[in-house]
Design a protein around this motif. Structure first.
Motif, short mmCIF file in Angstrom:
data_model
loop_
_atom_site.label_atom_id
_atom_site.label_comp_id
_atom_site.label_asym_id
_atom_site.label_seq_id
_atom_site.Cartn_x
_atom_site.Cartn_y
_atom_site.Cartn_z
N SER A 159 -4.22 7.55 -2.40
CA SER A 159 -3.71 6.30 -1.83
C SER A 159 -4.08 5.13 -2.74
O SER A 159 -5.05 5.19 -3.51
N TRP A 160 -3.27 4.10 -2.63
CA TRP A 160 -3.49 2.86 -3.36
C TRP A 160 -3.02 1.72 -2.45
O TRP A 160 -1.93 1.80 -1.87
N GLY A 161 -3.83 0.69 -2.32
CA GLY A 161 -3.42 -0.40 -1.45
C GLY A 161 -4.20 -1.67 -1.69
O GLY A 161 -5.29 -1.65 -2.28
N SER A 220 -8.41 -7.39 -2.53
CA SER A 220 -9.10 -6.12 -2.77
C SER A 220 -8.07 -5.02 -2.99
O SER A 220 -7.17 -4.83 -2.17
N THR A 221 -8.22 -4.29 -4.08
CA THR A 221 -7.34 -3.18 -4.42
C THR A 221 -8.15 -1.90 -4.40
O THR A 221 -9.13 -1.77 -5.14
N THR A 222 -7.76 -0.97 -3.55
CA THR A 222 -8.50 0.29 -3.40
C THR A 222 -7.64 1.47 -3.81
O THR A 222 -6.50 1.60 -3.37
N THR A 223 -8.20 2.31 -4.68
CA THR A 223 -7.58 3.56 -5.10
C THR A 223 -8.47 4.70 -4.63
O THR A 223 -9.68 4.67 -4.87
N SER A 246 0.84 -1.19 0.00
CA SER A 246 0.00 0.00 0.00
C SER A 246 0.88 1.25 0.00
O SER A 246 2.00 1.23 0.54
N PHE A 247 0.36 2.31 -0.63
CA PHE A 247 1.09 3.56 -0.74
C PHE A 247 0.12 4.72 -0.52
O PHE A 247 -1.05 4.63 -0.88
N SER A 248 0.60 5.78 0.06
CA SER A 248 -0.22 6.99 0.20
C SER A 248 0.66 8.21 0.07
O SER A 248 1.86 8.19 0.39
N ALA A 249 0.06 9.30 -0.42
CA ALA A 249 0.79 10.55 -0.61
C ALA A 249 -0.15 11.71 -0.32
O ALA A 249 -1.36 11.62 -0.56
N ILE A 280 -12.22 3.76 -5.91
CA ILE A 280 -12.51 2.57 -6.71
C ILE A 280 -11.95 1.38 -5.94
O ILE A 280 -10.78 1.37 -5.57
N ARG A 281 -12.78 0.38 -5.69
CA ARG A 281 -12.32 -0.83 -5.01
C ARG A 281 -12.60 -2.02 -5.92
O ARG A 281 -13.75 -2.33 -6.22
#
Length: 194
Positions: free
Chosen positions: A53-55, A102-105, A26-29, A125-126
């Motif tokens: 974020s993306w994770g 599950s991939t959440t943006t 996961s990443f966040s900015a 978007i999940r």
């Protein structure tokens, strides 16, 4: 001011036979725009932040030993015209079971104004792949369903918060409104050979 964060999870589960381990990054900015020089002296904005974020997360919530062909002791058969207790297969099993992922943006903005108005906006978007599901199987197998990684689905949504807070002497005035919307779509039901 910029904010960056990264994490990696490595989870294991004994509920899968062949693919016990999953890796989920996961990443966040974030960018606090209100701390930039070009907004430091404005008379309207008190705080303004853009974030993204993306994770990924994994799910292994299936019954124990769903990968195995289970046997049951309460099966009966007829022998010499008499019903007798026996052992029979009670499930198909599936050694190909693996992690549901599950991939959440998410993209959002937070703000507060000097007049007391504040708010947040998020769009997400999940996407969930390899959903663990009791899928129907051919009746010739003698069973109705089999646990499979059979479905992919997508959720999209918007969340909005608008509020107001103001200090009036010894009294504080505050209130907020929330709005959210979400939609779900199933992208496919994957066929599985039994």
């Amino acid at each position: 001011k910029y904010l960056l964060e990264a994490n990696v999870r490595r989870d294991g589960s004994s509920r899968f036979k062949n693919e016990k381990w999953g890796v989920f990054p996961s990443f966040s900015a974030g960018w606090i725009i209100s701390e930039e020089d070009f907004l430091s002296s404005n008379d309207l904005i008190n705080f303004l932040k853009l974030r993204a974020s993306w994770g990924q997360l994994g799910n292994s919530q299936v019954g124990n030993f769903e990968f195995a062909r289970k046997l049951a002791l309460n099966q009966y058969y007829t022998y010499g015209g008499v019903s007798a207790p026996g052992v029979g297969q009670s499930s198909l099993g599936n050694t190909e079971l693996t992690w549901e992922t599950s991939t959440t943006t998410d993209v959002g903005v937070e703000f507060s104004l000097r007049n007391g108005i504040y708010g947040e906006f998020d769009y997400y978007i999940r996407e969930t792949e390899d959903v663990l599901f009791d899928a129907p199987v051919n009746s010739l197998t003698g069973f109705g369903t089999q646990t499979q990684n059979a479905i992919s689905m997508e959720n999209t949504g918007v969340e909005i918060l608008i509020g107001y807070r103001k200090q009036l002497g010894e009294f504080a005035l505050s209130g907020a409104l929330n709005y959210s919307t979400a939609s779900v779509s199933y992208t496919h039901l994957r066929a599985h050979e039994t």
